[in-house]
Design an enzyme around this catalytic site. Structure first.
Site, PDB file in Angstrom:
ATOM      1  CD  GLU A  46      13.008  -0.925  -8.070  1.00 22.95           C
ATOM      2  OE1 GLU A  46      12.859  -0.244  -7.034  1.00 22.95           O
ATOM      3  OE2 GLU A  46      14.102  -1.353  -8.447  1.00 22.95           O
ATOM      4  CB  THR A  64       6.141   3.091  -4.438  1.00 25.13           C
ATOM      5  OG1 THR A  64       7.148   3.655  -3.584  1.00 25.13           O
ATOM      6  CG2 THR A  64       6.376   3.637  -5.834  1.00 25.13           C
ATOM      7  CG  ASP A  79       9.928   4.988  -2.388  1.00 28.28           C
ATOM      8  OD1 ASP A  79       9.686   5.595  -1.330  1.00 28.28           O
ATOM      9  OD2 ASP A  79      10.353   3.815  -2.419  1.00 28.28           O
ATOM     10  CD  GLN A 103       8.786  10.169   5.043  1.00 28.64           C
ATOM     11  OE1 GLN A 103       9.255  10.687   4.047  1.00 28.64           O
ATOM     12  NE2 GLN A 103       9.506   9.378   5.825  1.00 28.64           N
TER      13      GLN A 103
HETATM   14  O1  F6P Z   1       9.414   1.820  -0.833  1.00 25.85           O
HETATM   15  C1  F6P Z   1       8.772   2.458   0.212  1.00 25.85           C
HETATM   16  C2  F6P Z   1       9.702   2.614   1.385  1.00 25.85           C
HETATM   17  O2  F6P Z   1       9.001   3.309   2.413  1.00 25.85           O
HETATM   18  C3  F6P Z   1      11.022   3.311   1.075  1.00 25.85           C
HETATM   19  O3  F6P Z   1      10.892   4.703   0.969  1.00 25.85           O
HETATM   20  C4  F6P Z   1      11.863   2.831   2.231  1.00 25.85           C
HETATM   21  O4  F6P Z   1      13.235   2.814   1.911  1.00 25.85           O
HETATM   22  C5  F6P Z   1      11.382   1.440   2.460  1.00 25.85           C
HETATM   23  O5  F6P Z   1      10.082   1.354   1.904  1.00 25.85           O
HETATM   24  C6  F6P Z   1      11.322   1.033   3.914  1.00 25.85           C
HETATM   25  O6  F6P Z   1      10.946  -0.275   3.971  1.00 25.85           O
HETATM   26  P1  F6P Z   1      10.495  -1.036   5.293  1.00 25.85           P
HETATM   27  O7  F6P Z   1       9.104  -0.584   5.618  1.00 25.85           O
HETATM   28  O8  F6P Z   1      10.544  -2.466   4.897  1.00 25.85           O
HETATM   29  O9  F6P Z   1      11.462  -0.657   6.357  1.00 25.85           O
END
Ligand code: F6P
Length: 348
Positions: free
Chosen positions: A104, A126, A128, A280
């Protein structure tokens, strides 16, 4: 023609499949020169992060997780003269078109540059699965597969110890990972951001289940789920700290711990939390994500060849189609009520 490729935002399984497909078809079929831009938009804001990508660089990367181009959550529009620096770096390296692989935020930046006249094609990525305008993002299937396997394994301990096991999964403000892994793993309650959680209702479901003779329960909770409390009847987020990134996102995480403690306090059922976190996002992509990433990469370089800029490639049904970038800006694809209501049949 010289085409630049960058990956921005959180890494995700399948990114290397996209890079490989773009490079291979771009060089072999279209005779393009492909340049890798390292560390997302940062690679165009700063100097020294642009390097040619050839077939040897992308050989053997299909099963590898992460991104060989590395990534960052850089927003050039939050950096002084960031946008000018981006266009200047492109000009310096003779890059005429960009393929931007991101979520996004990264694609939102791409849409802004596209509106300024930069030739851009986007690829949605993503874990997500929350990008508006596409049925699927690559990375999601791998994340759901990993989370499902974790839930299967957690069942063993839950059953052996008569425990409630709360599994916190990622997904930011969308409940796709929680809902699909929870359904696949046979969770007894699934909490998602689209439905702020009422812990009284969760406890009623678990009590009912235990009264039926079940000695354990599995609760899957998405990190972005809000909890309704007396102080916050609409729900409140649980965050790791007060930090906010360049796109204005808080660092979600910790809701699982909160939910497990509340269940133990209210029901006196021994409870534990497992936060799956970046596991994940790590490791080798599933076959589905390798194939989807490959299809996206091929379609993206085809759009460049057709001169159809200002679009991202999207999966609609079983076809890959171009969608105008501005259609996804500012929107999040969330779980629909019907899907959640179907899952509710298995709660409690
Ligand atoms: O957008 C992917 C994601 O893994 C989300 O599910 C999570 O909130 C975020 O990124 C975590 O980000 P970072 O790796 O910067 O902690």
């Amino acid at each position: 023609m010289k085409v630049g490729v960058l990956t921005g935002g959180g890494d995700c399984p399948g990114l290397n499949a996209v890079i490989r497909a773009i490079t291979r078809k771009g060089i072999i079929r279209y005779g393009y020169v492909i340049h890798g831009i390292y560390e997302g938009w940062k690679g165009l804001v700063q100097d020294g992060l642009v390097k040619p990508l050839d077939l040897a660089d992308t050989s053997g990367i299909l099963p590898r997780g992460g991104t060989i181009l590395r990534t960052s959550r850089t927003n050039p529009f939050k950096i002084e003269n960031g946008a000018e620096k981006v266009t200047a770096t492109m000009k310096k390296h003779g890059i005429e078109a960009l393929i931007v692989i991101g979520g996004e935020d990264t694609l939102g930046v791409a849409a802004k540059f596209s509106a300024m006249g930069v030739k851009i094609v986007g690829v949605p990525k993503t874990i997500d699965n929350d990008i508006y305008g596409t049925d699927r993002t690559f990375g999601f299937d791998t994340a759901v597969t990993i989370a499902t396997e974790a839930i299967d394994r957690i069942h063993t301990t839950a059953e052996s110890h008569n425990r409630v096991m709360v599994v916190e999964v990622m997904g930011r403000h969308a409940g796709w990972i929680a809902l699909e892994s929870g359904l696949a793993g046979g969770a007894d309650v699934i909490l998602i951001p689209e439905r702020p959680a009422n812990l009284d209702e969760v406890c009623t479901l678990l009590r009912r289940r235990h009264e039926r003779g079940k000695v354990f329960s599995i609760v899957v909770v998405a990190e972005g789920t809000q909890v309704r409390t007396q102080a916050h009847p609409e729900g409140e987020f649980i965050t790791q700290d007060d930090s906010i990134d360049q796109f204005g996102h808080v660092r979600l995480g910790g809701i699982g711990t909160f939910v497990a403690k509340e269940i133990e306090k209210r029901l006196k059922f021994e409870s534990r939390v497992v936060i799956l976190g970046h596991i994940q996002r790590g490791g080798t992509p599933t076959a589905f994500d390798r194939v989807l990433g490959t299809r996206y990469g091929i379609s993206a370089i085809d759009l460049v060849h057709k001169g159809q800029f200002g679009h991202f490639v999207a999966l609609r049904g079983s076809s890959i189609v171009p969608v105008p970038l501005e259609e996804m800006v500012g929107k999040v694809r969330t779980v629909d009520d019907a899907f959640y209501e179907m899952a509710e049949v298995f709660f409690g």
